[in-house]
Design an enzyme around this catalytic site. Sequence first.
Site, short mmCIF file in Angstrom:
data_model
loop_
_atom_site.label_atom_id
_atom_site.label_comp_id
_atom_site.label_asym_id
_atom_site.label_seq_id
_atom_site.Cartn_x
_atom_site.Cartn_y
_atom_site.Cartn_z
N GLU A 72 -29.64 -38.64 50.44
CA GLU A 72 -28.78 -38.49 49.24
C GLU A 72 -29.41 -37.50 48.26
O GLU A 72 -28.71 -36.68 47.65
CB GLU A 72 -28.55 -39.84 48.56
CG GLU A 72 -27.81 -40.86 49.41
CD GLU A 72 -26.51 -40.30 49.99
OE1 GLU A 72 -25.73 -39.70 49.24
OE2 GLU A 72 -26.29 -40.45 51.21
N TRP B 129 -28.47 -34.27 49.42
CA TRP B 129 -27.13 -33.79 49.02
C TRP B 129 -27.19 -33.16 47.63
O TRP B 129 -26.54 -32.15 47.37
CB TRP B 129 -26.12 -34.95 49.02
CG TRP B 129 -25.46 -35.14 50.36
CD1 TRP B 129 -25.74 -36.11 51.27
CD2 TRP B 129 -24.42 -34.32 50.93
NE1 TRP B 129 -24.93 -35.94 52.38
CE2 TRP B 129 -24.11 -34.86 52.20
CE3 TRP B 129 -23.72 -33.19 50.50
CZ2 TRP B 129 -23.14 -34.31 53.03
CZ3 TRP B 129 -22.75 -32.64 51.33
CH2 TRP B 129 -22.47 -33.20 52.59
N TRP C 272 -0.74 -26.61 44.60
CA TRP C 272 -1.04 -27.80 43.79
C TRP C 272 0.14 -28.12 42.89
O TRP C 272 0.88 -27.22 42.48
CB TRP C 272 -2.29 -27.56 42.93
CG TRP C 272 -3.53 -27.29 43.74
CD1 TRP C 272 -4.17 -26.09 43.87
CD2 TRP C 272 -4.26 -28.22 44.54
NE1 TRP C 272 -5.26 -26.21 44.69
CE2 TRP C 272 -5.34 -27.51 45.12
CE3 TRP C 272 -4.13 -29.57 44.82
CZ2 TRP C 272 -6.27 -28.10 45.97
CZ3 TRP C 272 -5.05 -30.17 45.66
CH2 TRP C 272 -6.10 -29.45 46.22
N ASN D 169 -20.33 -44.13 44.23
CA ASN D 169 -19.99 -42.95 45.04
C ASN D 169 -18.80 -43.18 45.96
O ASN D 169 -17.92 -42.33 46.10
CB ASN D 169 -21.21 -42.51 45.86
CG ASN D 169 -20.91 -41.26 46.66
OD1 ASN D 169 -20.53 -40.23 46.09
ND2 ASN D 169 -21.03 -41.33 47.98
N TRP E 273 -7.92 -30.03 42.21
CA TRP E 273 -9.23 -30.69 42.10
C TRP E 273 -9.93 -30.37 40.78
O TRP E 273 -10.73 -31.18 40.28
CB TRP E 273 -10.14 -30.32 43.28
CG TRP E 273 -10.42 -28.85 43.43
CD1 TRP E 273 -9.68 -27.94 44.11
CD2 TRP E 273 -11.52 -28.11 42.86
NE1 TRP E 273 -10.24 -26.68 44.02
CE2 TRP E 273 -11.37 -26.76 43.26
CE3 TRP E 273 -12.62 -28.46 42.08
CZ2 TRP E 273 -12.27 -25.76 42.89
CZ3 TRP E 273 -13.51 -27.46 41.70
CH2 TRP E 273 -13.34 -26.13 42.10
N TRP F 229 -16.17 -32.37 44.41
CA TRP F 229 -14.72 -32.23 44.23
C TRP F 229 -14.15 -31.31 45.30
O TRP F 229 -13.09 -31.57 45.86
CB TRP F 229 -14.37 -31.75 42.81
CG TRP F 229 -14.21 -32.94 41.92
CD1 TRP F 229 -15.13 -33.42 41.03
CD2 TRP F 229 -13.09 -33.84 41.87
NE1 TRP F 229 -14.66 -34.56 40.43
CE2 TRP F 229 -13.41 -34.84 40.92
CE3 TRP F 229 -11.87 -33.91 42.51
CZ2 TRP F 229 -12.53 -35.88 40.61
CZ3 TRP F 229 -10.99 -34.94 42.21
CH2 TRP F 229 -11.32 -35.92 41.27
P1 FAD Z 1 -27.80 -43.15 44.95
O1 FAD Z 1 -27.00 -43.61 46.12
O2 FAD Z 1 -28.88 -44.04 44.48
O3 FAD Z 1 -28.36 -41.71 45.35
C1 FAD Z 1 -29.58 -41.17 44.80
C2 FAD Z 1 -29.32 -39.81 44.21
O4 FAD Z 1 -28.89 -38.91 45.20
C3 FAD Z 1 -28.26 -39.77 43.14
O5 FAD Z 1 -28.77 -40.19 41.90
C4 FAD Z 1 -27.84 -38.32 43.15
O6 FAD Z 1 -28.72 -37.52 42.40
C5 FAD Z 1 -27.99 -37.96 44.61
N1 FAD Z 1 -26.69 -38.05 45.31
C6 FAD Z 1 -26.16 -39.12 45.93
N2 FAD Z 1 -24.98 -38.80 46.49
C7 FAD Z 1 -24.75 -37.50 46.19
C8 FAD Z 1 -23.70 -36.60 46.48
N3 FAD Z 1 -22.63 -36.95 47.20
N4 FAD Z 1 -23.80 -35.34 46.00
C9 FAD Z 1 -24.86 -34.93 45.29
N5 FAD Z 1 -25.90 -35.76 44.99
C10 FAD Z 1 -25.84 -37.02 45.44
N6 FAD Z 1 -23.25 -36.84 41.29
C11 FAD Z 1 -23.85 -36.36 40.18
O7 FAD Z 1 -25.07 -36.54 40.02
N7 FAD Z 1 -23.14 -35.69 39.23
C12 FAD Z 1 -21.80 -35.46 39.36
O8 FAD Z 1 -21.19 -34.83 38.48
C13 FAD Z 1 -21.15 -35.98 40.51
N8 FAD Z 1 -19.80 -35.83 40.66
C14 FAD Z 1 -19.19 -36.33 41.80
C15 FAD Z 1 -17.82 -36.14 41.97
C16 FAD Z 1 -17.18 -36.65 43.08
C17 FAD Z 1 -15.70 -36.42 43.28
C18 FAD Z 1 -17.91 -37.36 44.05
C19 FAD Z 1 -17.24 -37.91 45.29
C20 FAD Z 1 -19.28 -37.54 43.91
C21 FAD Z 1 -19.94 -37.03 42.79
N9 FAD Z 1 -21.33 -37.19 42.61
C22 FAD Z 1 -21.93 -36.67 41.49
C23 FAD Z 1 -22.17 -37.73 43.69
C24 FAD Z 1 -22.45 -39.23 43.68
O9 FAD Z 1 -21.28 -39.95 43.53
C25 FAD Z 1 -23.46 -39.65 42.61
O10 FAD Z 1 -24.60 -38.83 42.65
C26 FAD Z 1 -23.92 -41.09 42.85
O11 FAD Z 1 -22.82 -41.97 42.85
C27 FAD Z 1 -24.90 -41.49 41.77
O12 FAD Z 1 -25.25 -42.84 41.87
P2 FAD Z 1 -26.71 -43.28 42.26
O13 FAD Z 1 -27.72 -42.53 41.46
O14 FAD Z 1 -26.76 -44.76 42.20
O15 FAD Z 1 -26.78 -42.79 43.79
#
Ligand code: FAD
Length: 489
Positions: A282, A285, A313, A348, A366, A389
């Site tokens: 993650e 990502w 759109w 997420n 989007w 997005w």
């Molecule tokens: P955990 O599951 O604990 O993951 C650890 C870290 O990994 C996160 O804190 C984050 O930094 C990174 N991470 C995890 N999943 C993703 C992912 N898909 N993409 C990029 N990094 C990821 N994340 C943001 O930080 N900022 C945003 O503006 C953002 N916008 C999003 C918009 C959409 C439409 C979607 C589907 C996802 C988005 N995310 C975004 C990714 C993700 O949803 C969040 O990072 C995650 O939910 C944060 O929760 P967590 O720290 O508990 O995640």
Amino acid sequence: MTAPALVWFRQDLRLEDNPALQAAIERGAGVVPLFVWSPEEEGSWSPGAASRWWLHHSLASLDESLRALGSRLVVRHGPALAVLQDLRRETGAEAVFWNRRLEPLIVQRDRAIERRLREEGIDARAFNGALLFEPWEICNRAGGPFKVFTPFWRHCLAHRAPEHPVAAPASLPGVEGAEAPASAPLAALELLPSIHWTAGLEKAWKPGEAGARAAYDRFVEKDLVGYSITREQPDRPGTSRLSPHLHFGEISPRRIWHVLHDWAGRRSAGGALRASEDYLREIGWREFAHHVLFHFPHTTDKPMRAEFASFPWERRPRALRAWQRGETGYPLVDAGMRELWATGWMHNRVRMVAASFLVKDLGIHWLEGARWFWDTLVDADLASNSLNWQWSAGCGADAAPYFRIFNPVLQGEKFDPEGDYIRRWVPELAAMPKRWIQRPFEAPEEVLSRARVRLGKSYPRPVVDHAEARARALAALHRLPDDEGEEEG
Ligand code: FAD
């Protein structure tokens, strides 16, 4: 005596493992910590309301930590270059150090500032404080950037281990023989909203480096071991919730990496290794999103896949408003949108479902979704938000295949099987039995009436029929010109 250095804090609001701060300390002279508020320079992606709330508290926390070291944060408002030049004159500083940001306008601005300061004889340098690797370090076989996550991440893992994090300094030298530079009060930046709507944010979060460390330590101790399973369950606190801390640089990804490796190394069970790999993926990502943004800066506003530029759109202001307010009639989407509004964060899995619903079921651009998330998320991050997005819309780097359209009912039944997440965020459905809670619009009248749900009154009817909307989206997507795809290695 060497002249002091300015350390320009930006999205690196921490003392531990901060390369710009470290470089300034190593010069062996005074250090002036500075924050410049210049939202105009971020164009249409200047921080949204929830981010500003976070920033205020994170800056207050940084200032407190600096004061404990005998220093303090100088806060100024204005064009960054002019502020840096003013402060340089006031303090006699001959060096300006900062950690890189990769948003397109910021990259351009920072390059111009670096050039200008160097022309003025200043030692101006930028460091990597936000990522495991620099975007130009990770290349495919052809020497270009990766557009697909899996080979990108495989390459990162084989590349080299990131450096060990550097401990926070025990003290900070000030500017000798000079008055401390004046600072604007933090309140003068007006980052906090004038109408108090932030009670939910205050309850949910502790911005700042100490809050970031506590959140990560607690996650590693309690939730990491089960992460591979619980990360998909929005009804439980199974993820780290580090995203806003990471966005504001309150914790370094290098620290995350090394703590994870130590943690997995101390455990022999295969599950622990898998959990740490899943979690690191993650973080991967996040890394990928930043590298993509750096190499493809237009993706903040334009689709990565050019054929989407002509996608039809729809403009549906009422449906958009229903989505924003969590009143679509699909409980999982509504719960997510209300969680977002109340806490500045959404799980997420639910983000993916809510985003798919906006772009595929409602056919809305989007960017409308990206903009709403931008204003309401405490973790709003231009790299991650744009990439995700575009992934959801199917027009981005390594996007979801176009035929992948989340069914919000089935997603709810799979990932919130007891309906607890819905009960928490959509209280008007709290008394619905789990069999019907994800699909109240199909529930028999007596079930609704026992649960005191009046469709169209206490809870909305669906704004669209998912099956029909899915067919319409697929037809529109089918009409797009074929993408040849790209091979990566
Ligand atoms: P955990 O599951 O604990 O993951 C650890 C870290 O990994 C996160 O804190 C984050 O930094 C990174 N991470 C995890 N999943 C993703 C992912 N898909 N993409 C990029 N990094 C990821 N994340 C943001 O930080 N900022 C945003 O503006 C953002 N916008 C999003 C918009 C959409 C439409 C979607 C589907 C996802 C988005 N995310 C975004 C990714 C993700 O949803 C969040 O990072 C995650 O939910 C944060 O929760 P967590 O720290 O508990 O995640």
